[in-house]
Design a protein around this motif. Sequence first.
Motif, PDB file in Angstrom:
ATOM      1  N   GLU A  50       2.272  13.398  -6.025  1.00  0.00           N
ATOM      2  CA  GLU A  50       0.848  13.115  -5.873  1.00  0.00           C
ATOM      3  C   GLU A  50       0.340  12.207  -6.979  1.00  0.00           C
ATOM      4  OE1 GLU A  50      -2.131  15.988  -4.261  1.00  0.00           O
ATOM      5  OE2 GLU A  50      -0.756  17.350  -5.279  1.00  0.00           O
ATOM      6  N   GLY A  51      -0.542  11.279  -6.610  1.00  0.00           N
ATOM      7  CA  GLY A  51      -1.125  10.416  -7.615  1.00  0.00           C
ATOM      8  C   GLY A  51      -2.599  10.146  -7.445  1.00  0.00           C
ATOM      9  N   ILE A  52      -3.064   9.962  -6.216  1.00  0.00           N
ATOM     10  CA  ILE A  52      -4.404   9.433  -5.980  1.00  0.00           C
ATOM     11  C   ILE A  52      -5.492  10.320  -6.563  1.00  0.00           C
ATOM     12  CG2 ILE A  52      -6.118   8.914  -4.203  1.00  0.00           C
ATOM     13  CD1 ILE A  52      -3.912   7.789  -2.507  1.00  0.00           C
ATOM     14  N   ARG A  53      -5.541  11.581  -6.156  1.00  0.00           N
ATOM     15  CA  ARG A  53      -6.684  12.402  -6.571  1.00  0.00           C
ATOM     16  C   ARG A  53      -6.662  12.652  -8.073  1.00  0.00           C
ATOM     17  NH1 ARG A  53      -5.779  18.345  -6.101  1.00  0.00           N
ATOM     18  NH2 ARG A  53      -3.559  18.723  -5.771  1.00  0.00           N
ATOM     19  N   HIS A  54      -5.473  12.805  -8.653  1.00  0.00           N
ATOM     20  CA  HIS A  54      -5.410  13.018 -10.093  1.00  0.00           C
ATOM     21  C   HIS A  54      -5.791  11.747 -10.857  1.00  0.00           C
ATOM     22  CE1 HIS A  54      -3.738  16.754  -8.986  1.00  0.00           C
ATOM     23  NE2 HIS A  54      -2.536  16.308  -8.684  1.00  0.00           N
ATOM     24  N   ALA A  55      -5.420  10.593 -10.325  1.00  0.00           N
ATOM     25  CA  ALA A  55      -5.804   9.331 -10.961  1.00  0.00           C
ATOM     26  C   ALA A  55      -7.323   9.171 -10.957  1.00  0.00           C
ATOM     27  CB  ALA A  55      -5.144   8.160 -10.237  1.00  0.00           C
ATOM     28  N   ILE A  56      -7.954   9.506  -9.835  1.00  0.00           N
ATOM     29  CA  ILE A  56      -9.414   9.393  -9.747  1.00  0.00           C
ATOM     30  C   ILE A  56     -10.088  10.358 -10.711  1.00  0.00           C
ATOM     31  CG2 ILE A  56     -11.386   9.761  -8.218  1.00  0.00           C
ATOM     32  CD1 ILE A  56      -9.669   8.639  -5.944  1.00  0.00           C
ATOM     33  N   ASP A  57      -9.561  11.580 -10.804  1.00  0.00           N
ATOM     34  CA  ASP A  57     -10.120  12.531 -11.763  1.00  0.00           C
ATOM     35  C   ASP A  57     -10.030  11.995 -13.185  1.00  0.00           C
ATOM     36  OD1 ASP A  57     -11.033  14.584 -10.101  1.00  0.00           O
ATOM     37  OD2 ASP A  57      -9.039  15.500  -9.966  1.00  0.00           O
ATOM     38  N   SER A  72       0.842  -1.202   0.000  1.00  0.00           N
ATOM     39  CA  SER A  72       0.000   0.000   0.000  1.00  0.00           C
ATOM     40  C   SER A  72       0.872   1.246   0.000  1.00  0.00           C
ATOM     41  CB  SER A  72      -0.939  -0.008   1.208  1.00  0.00           C
ATOM     42  OG  SER A  72      -0.220  -0.100   2.422  1.00  0.00           O
ATOM     43  N   PHE A  73       1.722   1.359  -1.023  1.00  0.00           N
ATOM     44  CA  PHE A  73       2.630   2.501  -1.108  1.00  0.00           C
ATOM     45  C   PHE A  73       1.898   3.712  -1.653  1.00  0.00           C
ATOM     46  CE2 PHE A  73       5.717   5.119  -3.544  1.00  0.00           C
ATOM     47  CZ  PHE A  73       6.425   5.591  -2.449  1.00  0.00           C
ATOM     48  N   SER A  74       1.526   4.583  -0.791  1.00  0.00           N
ATOM     49  CA  SER A  74       1.039   5.909  -1.154  1.00  0.00           C
ATOM     50  C   SER A  74       0.944   6.698   0.128  1.00  0.00           C
ATOM     51  CB  SER A  74      -0.321   5.860  -1.836  1.00  0.00           C
ATOM     52  OG  SER A  74      -0.756   7.169  -2.120  1.00  0.00           O
ATOM     53  N   SER A  75       1.645   7.818   0.177  1.00  0.00           N
ATOM     54  CA  SER A  75       1.596   8.628   1.393  1.00  0.00           C
ATOM     55  C   SER A  75       0.232   9.258   1.569  1.00  0.00           C
ATOM     56  CB  SER A  75       2.674   9.708   1.348  1.00  0.00           C
ATOM     57  OG  SER A  75       3.943   9.100   1.335  1.00  0.00           O
ATOM     58  N   ALA A  76      -0.448   9.534   0.473  1.00  0.00           N
ATOM     59  CA  ALA A  76      -1.883   9.818   0.480  1.00  0.00           C
ATOM     60  C   ALA A  76      -2.283  10.975   1.370  1.00  0.00           C
ATOM     61  CB  ALA A  76      -2.650   8.551   0.870  1.00  0.00           C
ATOM     62  N   ALA A  77      -1.605  12.104   1.230  1.00  0.00           N
ATOM     63  CA  ALA A  77      -2.041  13.329   1.902  1.00  0.00           C
ATOM     64  C   ALA A  77      -2.736  14.215   0.878  1.00  0.00           C
ATOM     65  CB  ALA A  77      -0.854  14.060   2.510  1.00  0.00           C
ATOM     66  N   LEU A  78      -3.877  14.750   1.240  1.00  0.00           N
ATOM     67  CA  LEU A  78      -4.599  15.655   0.365  1.00  0.00           C
ATOM     68  C   LEU A  78      -5.473  16.572   1.202  1.00  0.00           C
ATOM     69  CD1 LEU A  78      -7.506  13.757  -1.438  1.00  0.00           C
ATOM     70  CD2 LEU A  78      -6.281  12.834   0.513  1.00  0.00           C
ATOM     71  N   SER A  79      -5.998  17.611   0.577  1.00  0.00           N
ATOM     72  CA  SER A  79      -6.788  18.590   1.315  1.00  0.00           C
ATOM     73  C   SER A  79      -8.150  18.019   1.666  1.00  0.00           C
ATOM     74  CB  SER A  79      -6.956  19.858   0.486  1.00  0.00           C
ATOM     75  OG  SER A  79      -7.780  19.614  -0.632  1.00  0.00           O
ATOM     76  N   CYS A  80      -8.760  18.585   2.710  1.00  0.00           N
ATOM     77  CA  CYS A  80     -10.104  18.144   3.112  1.00  0.00           C
ATOM     78  C   CYS A  80     -11.096  18.362   1.980  1.00  0.00           C
ATOM     79  CB  CYS A  80     -10.550  18.909   4.351  1.00  0.00           C
ATOM     80  SG  CYS A  80      -9.633  18.535   5.860  1.00  0.00           S
ATOM     81  N   GLY A  81     -10.959  19.494   1.288  1.00  0.00           N
ATOM     82  CA  GLY A  81     -11.878  19.787   0.204  1.00  0.00           C
ATOM     83  C   GLY A  81     -11.809  18.762  -0.905  1.00  0.00           C
TER      84      GLY A  81
END
Length: 402
Positions: free
Chosen positions: A293-300, A39-48
């Motif tokens: 960063e990867g998670i939020r952009h991947a989901i978009d 589960s390699f992802s530091s996964a920090a992002l804004s609340c918004g």
Amino acid sequence: MTFLIAGAGPAGARLAAVLSEAGREVVLVERLTDPHRNSFSSAALSCGEASRLNLPHSAWSATWSGWQLLDPSGQEHQWWNDDPLGVVLDFGRLRSAMWSRARAAGVEVVTGCTARIEALQSDSARVLLQHGDGRRQHRHVQWVIDATGSSRCLLREASVPPPSLIDPLLEGIGVEWLLQADDRVSPRWLDRISFFLGTRWIPHGYGWIFPMGNNRLKVGVCCLAPGQIRGSKNDLLARLQALLRNCKLEGCSVLDRHGGVVSSSIARRESLGSGALLAVGDAASTANLLGGEGIRHAIDSADLLAETLLNAEARNQVGPDQADAVRQTYEQALHCWFGWRWRVAGKLAQRTWWGLDSASADRRVERIIHGLSRTSSAQDLSSLLFHYRFERYGLRLLRYLI
């Protein structure tokens, strides 16, 4: 329409769920059997952003209200906000929740399995599924999606041209440990996300400490060096262990060790498929290397691809002559969504990390951090690093890029 998606990370799992919820037949293939593994992802992002993407609260491991940067000399710089600015996700729990959503939507989730393209046409593909127990299956689908991340497995199999020499793939490699701390050592790292910048910590990269629940900490280092001088995994481990010693965390129990690669082009003009093959997430260069960063952009990108495919079907653009048009529409949608700030962030990443290898580079980093300390709030820093709001830095940023 029938879709086969290879890779059940955030992009693949999101795309599978959205398409299946729209009534399409979807097969989601994943080589792992346990969503909590690797589960390699530091996964920090804004609340918004966490709210906008409708990420499940069960995956929110901790919230943070401050930024903490340790500069090349080791001096701490802090920015604080009265309310939480962001969250740190438990990537394993996030992936588990996304797999559950996909299954609930009717997706056929096949784990412990890899996919290979046997034949690729403009309006269909034949795919071989190779199970961990040796079984082999053949599937005929109308679209096959590469969601295998930086490995880009299906794109490579289909000989889709890689990015050009003018805009090559930039690549970073990182290692991260999950530590169990205690009440004596964890307070210095709670309620904030901490970054370590400078050659003292790691040349051509950065280190980080992020809080998790129950006094757990994510500690990692990432190197984004030019290809000809890229270090080894042993080099990264040595840097990580040095960071732990410096922060007096070497006595903490290590709950998990993992690592990964992040890669992306800057202009993101490479082809994202061929025929009935399309790429999504990191395979489509949606990782932003400024902060890894990867998670939020991947989901978009998954949401944009789902919209493109469903709209094409509604307009009956699914014949053998329409694949190129669908791919071009998708590529244009990505460029429109991410915009010029995305490219500036990529150039900043290349300029910063490739050049962070000397005492003069350290001094430049210190000047930038001290300037941010004088002129920026915690919210300003979030706008800069999460939303690429560069306008207020104007000519100073332009001179830095040049």
